[in-house]
Design an enzyme around this catalytic site. Sequence first.
Site, PDB file in Angstrom:
ATOM      1  N   GLU A   1       0.837  -1.196   0.000  1.00  0.00           N
ATOM      2  CA  GLU A   1       0.000   0.000   0.000  1.00  0.00           C
ATOM      3  C   GLU A   1       0.871   1.244   0.000  1.00  0.00           C
ATOM      4  OE1 GLU A   1      -2.471   3.320   1.770  1.00  0.00           O
ATOM      5  OE2 GLU A   1      -0.561   2.519   2.443  1.00  0.00           O
TER       6      GLU A   1
ATOM      7  N   HIS B   1       3.785   7.876  10.090  1.00  0.00           N
ATOM      8  CA  HIS B   1       5.067   7.603   9.425  1.00  0.00           C
ATOM      9  C   HIS B   1       6.271   8.009  10.269  1.00  0.00           C
ATOM     10  CE1 HIS B   1       3.625   6.932   5.020  1.00  0.00           C
ATOM     11  NE2 HIS B   1       2.888   6.281   5.905  1.00  0.00           N
TER      12      HIS B   1
END
Lengths: 330, 342
Positions: A196, A305
């Site tokens: 992804e 992230h």
Amino acid sequence: MKNIIKKFVEAYAPPGNEHQLREMIIQEITEYVDELRVDVLGNIIAVKKGSGKGKRIMFASHMDEIGLMVTHIDKNGFLRFSPMGGIKVHNLVGERIHFANGTKGVINSEELKSWKDVDIYKLFIDIGVTSKDEAEKLVNVGDSCGILRDILDLGNRIVAKSLDDRIGCAILVEMIHKIHHIKMNNDIYFTFTVQEEVGLRGAKTAAYSISPDLGIAVDVTIAGDTPEPPKVDIHLGKGPAIKLKDVSMITNPTVKKLMIETAIKYQIPYQLEVLPYGGTDAGAIHLTKDGILSGCISIPCRYVHSPSEMIDLQDAMHAVQLGIKIAEEF
Amino acid sequence: MLLKRLTEANGVSGNESEIRKIIIDEITPYVDNIKIDVIGNIIASKNSHLSGAKLMIAAHMDEVGLMIVSIENNGLLKFRAVGGIDNRVLVSKHVVIGENKINGIIGAKAIHLQKRNERTIPLAMEQLYIDIGAKTKEEAEKNIKIGDYVAFVSEYLEMGDDYAKGKAFDDRVGCAVLIEILKHQFDMPIYAVFTVQEEIGLRGATVAAYTVNPDLALIIEGTTASDVIGTDSKYYVTQLGKGPAISIMDRGMIANPIFNKYITNIANNYNIPLQIREGATGGNDAGKIHLHKEGIITGVISIPVRYIHSTNSVINLKDYQNLIVLTKLFVEEVSKTKGLKI
């Protein structure tokens, strides 16, 4: 649920290298589903069959996490690398990493005169060896590594690397465990996707193979409840977010209505998400074949992230509930 | 010489008819069927009647070039790039424009007239133009239309013991390898696809994969070699003379480890030099093909090319020969095992 989350977030699964996590997930779900297959790219497609008269619903969470791929080993055994997915370079300096075979190392930089000079091309991985030969016994060019971090349990809130999107994987596993003994009308395809983070690749082939009537991604979204935050009205602990728009998809009004009405009907707290950046597997699913009704349940997440992403456990539990009810109501 | 014939032909993305004719001419004696699809891909098949795994081998026909966007009053032509072009290599190059191959030279203000600071900055595309020797707009318009394609002119020459220079090695080398492969007999259905419009977004491969619907795909490409002065060895990506290169990752695909192991085993067993492409930038037709339908096992083998996307690229001819041998062995092996078994 915390046990599963801990297991999943500490696992190794950079894009294209999801095998270790895949085995873990299969182990958790295999006895609770009617069918399970792994496709060419490595997606897990697990099916709970309905009455035979219902529709097909696909839930998708991605197994992969952002990672690094080794592109060069120098004569002293230092590794250079390329990013896999949306790496934030400043988060890497001083970070620890691990490879599929258990090899560990640390990331640091060529000498920097200023923090403004941080650049991925100046960074390298040190795996504690002194020569190229020694390094090549442990790592080859083309091998990928992920961040090495334990989970941090802060009570209601959990901090870990790769909550994007292991929290989605944990939610899907929890849904499977909760509904396996319930008779459902619809066929439910629990999909754990690959790649992804590098472009919604796994979801594309999985959606083609499943050809669902409804596709729902379960993924994290960016929270805007920290000091000087990104301008998004999303808060940890106020419920899962129903995505209305991001870069990859504008949610179909039929799906939006279904999701909101289901949340209201079962008194599940929810927020509405309009995200000016990013995308999820729903972006790939809704454009498959002749188009698929799609939506996304988002889990508010701070510091996405980074090696320390944070979510609220209540949001995840409410997402499990919302997912199950959507599967019943559609 | 096949490489000479293929590289001296033109085929800027979207305008591949010249190179397409040559390739059809080369492969017709060796294939069972040739189909040209709507977008212009050549899909040539052998053994399509056989059952079992279908192999697609693909190389792109198109090359980077330019397109005319306006004709100025003084007869000079303004242009834009088709595909990824390094502006710095454009000035003073010989080009041909349109179907009639009108000769032109890419020009810029002479060095004598440049201000001191201008000399230190590479010329931007906006500062360049093509001079076809026309005095006025009207005169230029007799031969040139807006939208005409511009291709580089570059003779194929061999240099030293093992080197060759020319244009469009990316990916006429791939086309040449496919042509050589088609000359042999294999015991499986093979679809050789010469794709269009790779350089502007992998467009030909997208529709060709749909038509062929393969079980396994192999892409033969040209890739960056930066083993030159001014580049640290960690940024070479590939090196000339060290054999064909397998990819680990690029913008479009993360390499399939089973595929890479398979190729590596063949190379080791037959003593063919093989290098790993030490970089992750760029992309090729594999990026589209491997995501077709439910997913296709796809691999890439490339020839290292110095000065790629310029009018004068350099390759090593041993790398080229090794690429042919490796590709042939690969097809033989997968024919034997009816697919990629390891």
